[in-house]
Design a protein around this motif. Sequence first.
Motif, mmCIF file in Angstrom:
data_model
loop_
_atom_site.group_PDB
_atom_site.id
_atom_site.type_symbol
_atom_site.label_atom_id
_atom_site.label_comp_id
_atom_site.label_asym_id
_atom_site.label_seq_id
_atom_site.Cartn_x
_atom_site.Cartn_y
_atom_site.Cartn_z
ATOM 1 N N GLY A 171 60.062 4.378 -101.934
ATOM 2 C CA GLY A 171 59.507 5.638 -101.123
ATOM 3 C C GLY A 171 58.965 4.923 -99.756
ATOM 4 O O GLY A 171 58.039 5.414 -99.216
ATOM 5 N N LEU A 172 59.369 3.878 -99.740
ATOM 6 C CA LEU A 172 58.882 2.801 -98.597
ATOM 7 C C LEU A 172 59.502 3.386 -97.220
ATOM 8 O O LEU A 172 60.428 3.820 -97.261
ATOM 9 N N VAL A 173 58.858 3.198 -96.050
ATOM 10 C CA VAL A 173 59.097 3.527 -94.822
ATOM 11 C C VAL A 173 59.632 2.414 -94.156
ATOM 12 O O VAL A 173 59.125 1.271 -93.912
ATOM 13 N N LEU A 174 61.143 2.550 -93.994
ATOM 14 C CA LEU A 174 61.761 1.461 -93.271
ATOM 15 C C LEU A 174 61.775 1.371 -91.863
ATOM 16 O O LEU A 174 61.783 0.456 -91.202
ATOM 17 N N TYR A 175 61.759 2.482 -91.102
ATOM 18 C CA TYR A 175 61.767 2.738 -89.747
ATOM 19 C C TYR A 175 60.806 3.399 -89.157
ATOM 20 O O TYR A 175 60.383 4.719 -89.843
ATOM 21 N N ASP A 176 60.511 3.143 -87.790
ATOM 22 C CA ASP A 176 59.177 4.048 -87.548
ATOM 23 C C ASP A 176 60.207 5.237 -86.501
ATOM 24 O O ASP A 176 60.910 4.631 -85.506
ATOM 25 N N CYS A 177 60.443 6.305 -86.648
ATOM 26 C CA CYS A 177 61.125 7.355 -86.289
ATOM 27 C C CYS A 177 60.555 7.984 -84.959
ATOM 28 O O CYS A 177 61.082 9.094 -84.563
ATOM 29 N N PHE A 178 59.186 7.488 -84.680
ATOM 30 C CA PHE A 178 58.733 8.002 -83.356
ATOM 31 C C PHE A 178 58.871 7.103 -82.092
ATOM 32 O O PHE A 178 58.526 7.388 -81.239
ATOM 33 N N ILE A 179 59.197 5.650 -82.499
ATOM 34 C CA ILE A 179 59.326 4.997 -81.336
ATOM 35 C C ILE A 179 60.355 5.456 -80.243
ATOM 36 O O ILE A 179 61.485 5.817 -80.502
ATOM 37 N N GLU A 180 59.912 5.702 -79.098
ATOM 38 C CA GLU A 180 60.654 5.913 -78.036
ATOM 39 C C GLU A 180 61.418 7.263 -78.169
ATOM 40 O O GLU A 180 62.638 7.385 -77.536
ATOM 41 N N TYR A 181 61.229 8.194 -79.153
ATOM 42 C CA TYR A 181 61.850 9.312 -79.214
ATOM 43 C C TYR A 181 61.728 10.332 -78.182
ATOM 44 O O TYR A 181 62.500 11.037 -77.890
ATOM 45 N N ASP A 182 60.558 10.387 -77.628
ATOM 46 C CA ASP A 182 60.215 11.628 -76.802
ATOM 47 C C ASP A 182 60.828 11.172 -75.527
ATOM 48 O O ASP A 182 61.039 12.209 -74.588
ATOM 49 N N ASN A 183 61.138 10.062 -75.070
ATOM 50 C CA ASN A 183 61.743 9.834 -73.835
ATOM 51 C C ASN A 183 63.329 9.362 -74.012
ATOM 52 O O ASN A 183 64.002 9.196 -73.086
ATOM 53 N N ASP A 184 64.056 9.825 -75.002
ATOM 54 C CA ASP A 184 65.294 9.475 -75.294
ATOM 55 C C ASP A 184 65.973 8.024 -75.251
ATOM 56 O O ASP A 184 67.073 7.832 -75.392
ATOM 57 N N MET A 185 64.677 7.278 -75.299
ATOM 58 C CA MET A 185 65.301 5.792 -75.465
ATOM 59 C C MET A 185 65.743 5.465 -76.773
ATOM 60 O O MET A 185 66.394 4.174 -77.003
ATOM 61 N N TRP A 186 65.533 5.913 -77.780
ATOM 62 C CA TRP A 186 65.860 5.864 -79.048
ATOM 63 C C TRP A 186 67.331 5.748 -79.212
ATOM 64 O O TRP A 186 68.080 5.188 -79.943
ATOM 65 N N LYS A 187 67.928 6.638 -78.051
ATOM 66 C CA LYS A 187 69.421 6.748 -78.520
ATOM 67 C C LYS A 187 70.286 5.330 -78.192
ATOM 68 O O LYS A 187 71.224 4.952 -78.458
ATOM 69 N N THR A 188 69.521 4.497 -77.493
ATOM 70 C CA THR A 188 69.978 3.099 -77.143
ATOM 71 C C THR A 188 69.388 2.066 -77.792
ATOM 72 O O THR A 188 69.865 0.969 -78.003
ATOM 73 N N LEU A 189 68.053 2.357 -78.168
ATOM 74 C CA LEU A 189 67.169 1.401 -79.019
ATOM 75 C C LEU A 189 67.460 1.297 -80.480
ATOM 76 O O LEU A 189 67.596 0.149 -81.101
ATOM 77 N N TRP A 190 67.604 2.502 -80.887
ATOM 78 C CA TRP A 190 67.869 2.353 -82.324
ATOM 79 C C TRP A 190 69.137 1.792 -82.801
ATOM 80 O O TRP A 190 70.168 2.286 -82.146
ATOM 81 N N THR A 191 69.353 1.202 -83.877
ATOM 82 C CA THR A 191 70.462 0.627 -84.533
ATOM 83 C C THR A 191 71.020 1.948 -85.153
ATOM 84 O O THR A 191 70.333 2.765 -85.564
ATOM 85 N N PRO A 192 72.409 1.862 -85.668
ATOM 86 C CA PRO A 192 73.056 3.095 -86.552
ATOM 87 C C PRO A 192 72.269 3.346 -87.760
ATOM 88 O O PRO A 192 71.909 4.300 -88.128
ATOM 89 N N GLU A 193 71.788 2.146 -88.355
ATOM 90 C CA GLU A 193 71.275 2.459 -89.661
ATOM 91 C C GLU A 193 69.875 3.017 -89.493
ATOM 92 O O GLU A 193 69.486 3.646 -90.256
ATOM 93 N N TRP A 194 69.072 2.618 -88.329
ATOM 94 C CA TRP A 194 67.876 3.390 -88.063
ATOM 95 C C TRP A 194 68.033 4.793 -87.961
ATOM 96 O O TRP A 194 67.259 5.314 -88.115
ATOM 97 N N GLN A 195 68.969 5.231 -87.041
ATOM 98 C CA GLN A 195 69.243 6.633 -86.831
ATOM 99 C C GLN A 195 69.559 7.275 -88.122
ATOM 100 O O GLN A 195 69.059 8.443 -88.128
ATOM 101 N N GLU A 196 70.151 6.750 -88.973
ATOM 102 C CA GLU A 196 70.841 7.211 -90.141
ATOM 103 C C GLU A 196 69.654 7.633 -91.131
ATOM 104 O O GLU A 196 69.197 8.520 -91.480
ATOM 105 N N TRP A 197 68.875 6.627 -90.999
ATOM 106 C CA TRP A 197 67.527 6.481 -91.942
ATOM 107 C C TRP A 197 66.537 7.383 -91.573
ATOM 108 O O TRP A 197 66.102 8.402 -92.315
#
Length: 102
Positions: A45-71
């Motif tokens: 039940g560990l949290v592998l990724y921070d799903c709030f980093i750069e989410y509000d400004n859409d930077m997550w689309k280029t910052l997050w890896t595919p695994e990060w997005q999937e998780w």
Amino acid sequence: LKRAAATRQPVAPPAPSTPDLMAPRVLALAAAAAAAVRGAAAQDGLVLYDCFIEYDNDMWKTLWTPEWQEWCCEHESRGCQPTTSTEKPTTTTEKTTTEKST
């Protein structure tokens, strides 16, 4: 007593490895390690990724890896790829006529 002089044979250095030859092995090991960590973390039940980093400004689309997005999509409903439908929308056209009564 005289000792026999030891003769040393020169040792050839190992052949240099090129990055092109090593890259597939390194990537395979890294992928296997990442999969093992993800599997263990999911069980614990560990949290592998921070799903709030750069989410509000859409930077997550280029910052997050595919695994990060999937998780994040699976665990936090963030970073999910939009789904598209292959069905064409249907439109209905009705033709109405009016008759004039005299």
